[in-house]
Design a protein around this motif. Sequence first.
Motif: not given
Lengths: 290, 290, 290, 290, 290, 290
Positions: E73-75, E77
Amino acid sequence: MLNSSLTGFMGCNASYEEAEIVLFGAPFDSTASFRPGTRFASRAMREASFGLETYSPYLDADLEDRAVFDAGDPELCIGDSALALGEIGRVSRQIFSDGKLPVLLGGEHLVTLGVVREAVKKYADLHIIHFDAHTDLREDYLGARLSHATVLRRCWELLGDGRIHQFGIRSGLKAEFEWSKDHTFLHRFGFEGLEQTVRSLSGQPVYLTVDLDVMDPSVFPGTGTPEPGGVTFLELMTAVRTVAQGCNLIGADLVELSPALDQSGVSTIVACKLLRELLLELPHQKKNNI
Amino acid sequence: MLNSSLTGFMGCNASYEEAEIVLFGAPFDSTASFRPGTRFASRAMREASFGLETYSPYLDADLEDRAVFDAGDPELCIGDSALALGEIGRVSRQIFSDGKLPVLLGGEHLVTLGVVREAVKKYADLHIIHFDAHTDLREDYLGARLSHATVLRRCWELLGDGRIHQFGIRSGLKAEFEWSKDHTFLHRFGFEGLEQTVRSLSGQPVYLTVDLDVMDPSVFPGTGTPEPGGVTFLELMTAVRTVAQGCNLIGADLVELSPALDQSGVSTIVACKLLRELLLELPHQKKNNI
Amino acid sequence: MLNSSLTGFMGCNASYEEAEIVLFGAPFDSTASFRPGTRFASRAMREASFGLETYSPYLDADLEDRAVFDAGDPELCIGDSALALGEIGRVSRQIFSDGKLPVLLGGEHLVTLGVVREAVKKYADLHIIHFDAHTDLREDYLGARLSHATVLRRCWELLGDGRIHQFGIRSGLKAEFEWSKDHTFLHRFGFEGLEQTVRSLSGQPVYLTVDLDVMDPSVFPGTGTPEPGGVTFLELMTAVRTVAQGCNLIGADLVELSPALDQSGVSTIVACKLLRELLLELPHQKKNNI
Amino acid sequence: MLNSSLTGFMGCNASYEEAEIVLFGAPFDSTASFRPGTRFASRAMREASFGLETYSPYLDADLEDRAVFDAGDPELCIGDSALALGEIGRVSRQIFSDGKLPVLLGGEHLVTLGVVREAVKKYADLHIIHFDAHTDLREDYLGARLSHATVLRRCWELLGDGRIHQFGIRSGLKAEFEWSKDHTFLHRFGFEGLEQTVRSLSGQPVYLTVDLDVMDPSVFPGTGTPEPGGVTFLELMTAVRTVAQGCNLIGADLVELSPALDQSGVSTIVACKLLRELLLELPHQKKNNI
Amino acid sequence: MLNSSLTGFMGCNASYEEAEIVLFGAPFDSTASFRPGTRFASRAMREASFGLETYSPYLDADLEDRAVFDAGDPELCIGDSALALGEIGRVSRQIFSDGKLPVLLGGEHLVTLGVVREAVKKYADLHIIHFDAHTDLREDYLGARLSHATVLRRCWELLGDGRIHQFGIRSGLKAEFEWSKDHTFLHRFGFEGLEQTVRSLSGQPVYLTVDLDVMDPSVFPGTGTPEPGGVTFLELMTAVRTVAQGCNLIGADLVELSPALDQSGVSTIVACKLLRELLLELPHQKKNNI
Amino acid sequence: MLNSSLTGFMGCNASYEEAEIVLFGAPFDSTASFRPGTRFASRAMREASFGLETYSPYLDADLEDRAVFDAGDPELCIGDSALALGEIGRVSRQIFSDGKLPVLLGGEHLVTLGVVREAVKKYADLHIIHFDAHTDLREDYLGARLSHATVLRRCWELLGDGRIHQFGIRSGLKAEFEWSKDHTFLHRFGFEGLEQTVRSLSGQPVYLTVDLDVMDPSVFPGTGTPEPGGVTFLELMTAVRTVAQGCNLIGADLVELSPALDQSGVSTIVACKLLRELLLELPHQKKNNI
């Protein structure tokens, strides 16, 4: 003087002596590979049955009119499959030797082996009808030969080819499906072919093992490894009736209810209703065939 | 090109080669006698740690500054205690032989035996400091010798009298309390006497095993056999620090978190915070003593 | 032949004839004003007690050495308070008339009235010691005179002024606190004054009613109307011991456990531990005073 | 004719015109970094307050005697922090301009900024007393400047150095703790120093923001990022009283209750009790100072 | 030396270089208007897949034979939709530019826009097939243009009239249903017309977006806004197969699983099974068309 | 000035004067024999309806266009059935006397009696159409004549033979099924015969009582006594429409939702959708017949 009001499953108030059917639980789930919890099933079913009706409008019959003894749960060694199966065997042996019919409440599916080992001693030509979402035909599971995932394979070792009739199967290793082609009758997804199977077994002793996860998780979410795409409650109830009315059942079990996984309590009630229907069919069958 | 973002416990991003500490999980709970579920603890802790801070205001230290490798979870044979302990032993042996310090995340308490068997091979004069609500000193449990309820008894067989120091104990058979008088140092209810114990072990190799149910269930409800009357989080954190700073720790474990029993997730976070504090203390200790 | 393994609360395996203490449940919660569910408490306690130790390290005593009979739960009419109290009275009357000591497991607090009505017939000079977060002194609740919120007021009508000793109280109407000044001894927030009260009641018959919500919800969240700011488990255990050792207890109850509100199961276990301690203290008391 | 019985928080039945205090909810949690759900807090508190007593035995005072209006919840744009803060500001501006005192129920902590922006327009010399487990002093969070993790930093931009007084802090980045040394008064772990702070602020306008996770998760598990090692309910209640009695409070909020994370409902009730105590203290304060 | 055993979705063990399909998660749910929680879906699916079979008896095919890379999973916002979509776009762009096929696991439905923005750059004549209970065609939601409730409207702005094919729709504003008549092909309640649609799109690039709430909540309760009257698991699985076999799929997503809302875990497993079937069909499709 | 935003069920924003339909809740469940909790249904439905659409794509109609007043919940005496029914009667009488149509949200099924007692005063030739899994025809339940299990028997005493038309019934005592043969029209398992019944009642006043447990627990688990083998949501919605369009409905109720038993919230949403459809059909009916 006060009598205790502690009781078993609803309507199962015969003494052991007068009972035709003996119900008992097998609180064991040590080999559950995903989420354990089936050890609480038999007690949860007795508790939930307290508020349910003993009368079946499907059959127009009442459990109060049947002779069932609830023996409670033997104390099984959690963590040691061989010891636990030994104890289940000891209870089953007693029931068979007294000419009664055992109905086992799991527990995980491995517990079936404890009864089948005894059944096959009494009925050499035993067949098994197996309702399940999973094949349960592995040779071993991470090195363990006694496992819920191998239980039907262990039964096959006792019975041989062509004696196990599987229905509802929709999950397993590719290798299990391949293996089954030569050794069991595996029917995918549903109950197609069940009536023909029942007719073909006419007069022969049959043990019925019902892994409740054969049902769709919409109506039976309370199980460790739910599989979507399953049968409905009414389809399963009908299939159980087909077997109970058409076969010479010598024992049966309901396994893999894991009560805490279904916070609504529906799964436990579904299992209770199914047990009621099964118990109502059994004596009728028994009287016909013995 | 894309790299995978799959990660271990927060801040544990050293490679195996550079790591001083190696973290690994033991997803095993087959002998849990009441409510299983600890097999999910290590994965739940990694998942929950994602949002937590690596910095400890208690120690003014940051996990990012430590060299820890998270090896994930070896695949353990659910349902066969001997096979599972064998695999834990294999991993521990590698870590010890590479001169690193193992930190094990249970799983049920039996998994401790897998590490201790290896530790005692390397450190013949090993002592164990044991924080727990329960004695865990039974000879067997319903016939099984490998069980969470017997694990310290099995350790005693390896270490002998006077090597096991128990704190926080408030539940057990009367026979266990009696037996302990001749074989272990058992401190009831809390940490009284811990500082004296730590001083007495100065310089000797010590393994710390923390059954998290030593805490009061008010702050740690997520465990299979909760016992009211336990210690607070701050008391346990202080006790762990006392041991880590005063002893020559050669390994440690945190066991018996059962995440699904605490729907609020607090228990998992409590375990994560404690692990952070333990990991922050360990290298400091290691540098001093080796 | 097989015997049933269905059992009552742990270690309560005396026959009715040999028992000094008779335990029974009152599965009733019809007047619960916020969240019902206490009707399941007695059965949940029996179930959870299965895995607990009968030995108390606090008292160095074992429940196996006491003569307690578990009578199960009488079938109470849900929805009709008068009928339900009548049935509780019938059971209590039998126990008192056989010279035994009743211990009641609620249910909601109203069930206490069923026992007290019978106790006051036998012991005209009865006192009540009442541990609770709530006053329970209303004249009526939305028109109903029989309610968990009025139960101590109804008891007062039977006993008169100066006979009810309340501890731990931290919630109620302003009018209840005002009324109590002339009629009961109400101690706010904790157990201050308990030892003095116990001394003052020396030799007189005392009934102990414990609303478990006197405990802080951190350790006992499983109750319908939790009140923060309560006592700890150890404080309550000590207070129960103070009463049991210092008074001539002729009966007791534990009420308002609502198991399903605490998914972790901790509250049920807390109640079981408290019951164990209470049962261990009682016979000692009984032998001294009768 | 029938009137609607739909109502607000218990005992808050003044009209807007007669009210001294105006309660409103801010159902917003879009920036919650771990587990969202605080958007349901205000409605859950109104619902749960239905069965609670309006009388406080701690203060011997009754909410029925106070003039509080519950304005319900404005409809906030989930997913757009700027729009949501704008709407909270609009409501706050109205309340301040009508000479009333706003009490806000979160939602996540970011909602505080909506009130503070308006408060600082009216009270140029505003101070903030901040109870929390977390620093909330980040410059940005993954690029977002409006976040629960940055809210006190945004407040600092409006107020300047030496105006923010933080208590109970036990979690944050190392950089936040460092930054705070030059800009805020940060008190770690508990309320030490609070009385001195209150005395030092005598006569100056103060806004009180209470992140309920300042409490230990044992008594308040229902929050997104629980932190063990917190204060007790009684400590927090006392601290709120210290501020309310000693300061010139011009507004206050309770934030970060996430009801669904605490299935027992205790956390919601704890928040309700704290709100009752706060509301009971506020008018007294107001009458003294305005 | 020890290797890490941390792994992705079952059977997805290709390297990025050799993979034809790249799986990644989008843990974002900031605009969820009712109950958030989908941010945990991708991690829950990886965790639950651990115990599931990679073999499909429906297709007689095994995921082990496919080349899939799980990028984790990309982080993202949380709380800023524009930033989060930007990051999803960055990952998608990389995958498309490397000639691979992205499969996205939501997160809420808004995340689809992040992929579609990139897809339309590569495939100017892109069509979208959309399975959902809801229209998702609002112009804005309480002022926000980026929202799960507007996502298909935003897609339409990129694609134009006649490019979006909606199935299963049974909830929305009257205005949305009206608007759809001129701009999309909206099929109410089920999959009627799907085969015809698939034939009509022969050879054109198609993106498939599956909002899992298109299923009936009986089998898929774990979603924020469940809608009764939906399709069954088998109907959805068949519909996905129809699309995957008949269209030139260039990407796909499964969104709106909210694991914590289904305590039984069934919903997560249903999503895993559907993902397995989708992944098994995709390479076949890909080999045919590229 | 600020207005309160506290609101009732979605789209029910008419004043009492202009309303044709008056909705009100009956938070009462004192006689629930298994698991109580229906007292929270009406408030849970209002809360959940906040995020739902008022537009029905099934009917192409919008609740915003109907004149419905939500009167909230009268305060009912928990624990005293007679007092509670009296209060429900008082509200119903007012609604009938003002020429409006009452729609009641249970609560347990007993609450129906409160409305029917008033309806039969106004409409001497009243018929009841009853959808339920259970017969509800007992003479008494453990001695209580006022009970959810006796409610239709009490209605029969008011209406006489041939006036009650039961559908979906699949559980009850054998004696109830026998009794029904002479006194009601009982249709087992589903809605077979409903259209014929509706035609036969043309022009006569009909009250519709829907026990939501007539649905299968797969889609409606949130009820105290779930019964597998029930009807689907779409079947029930169609049946309600058949009655609403074909009969002269003078009142209706939906009972036995127990929100906390379905942690996913699906059951509450199912009830809301059904209520929306019912409310949309009612005025149409009313305009035709009055």
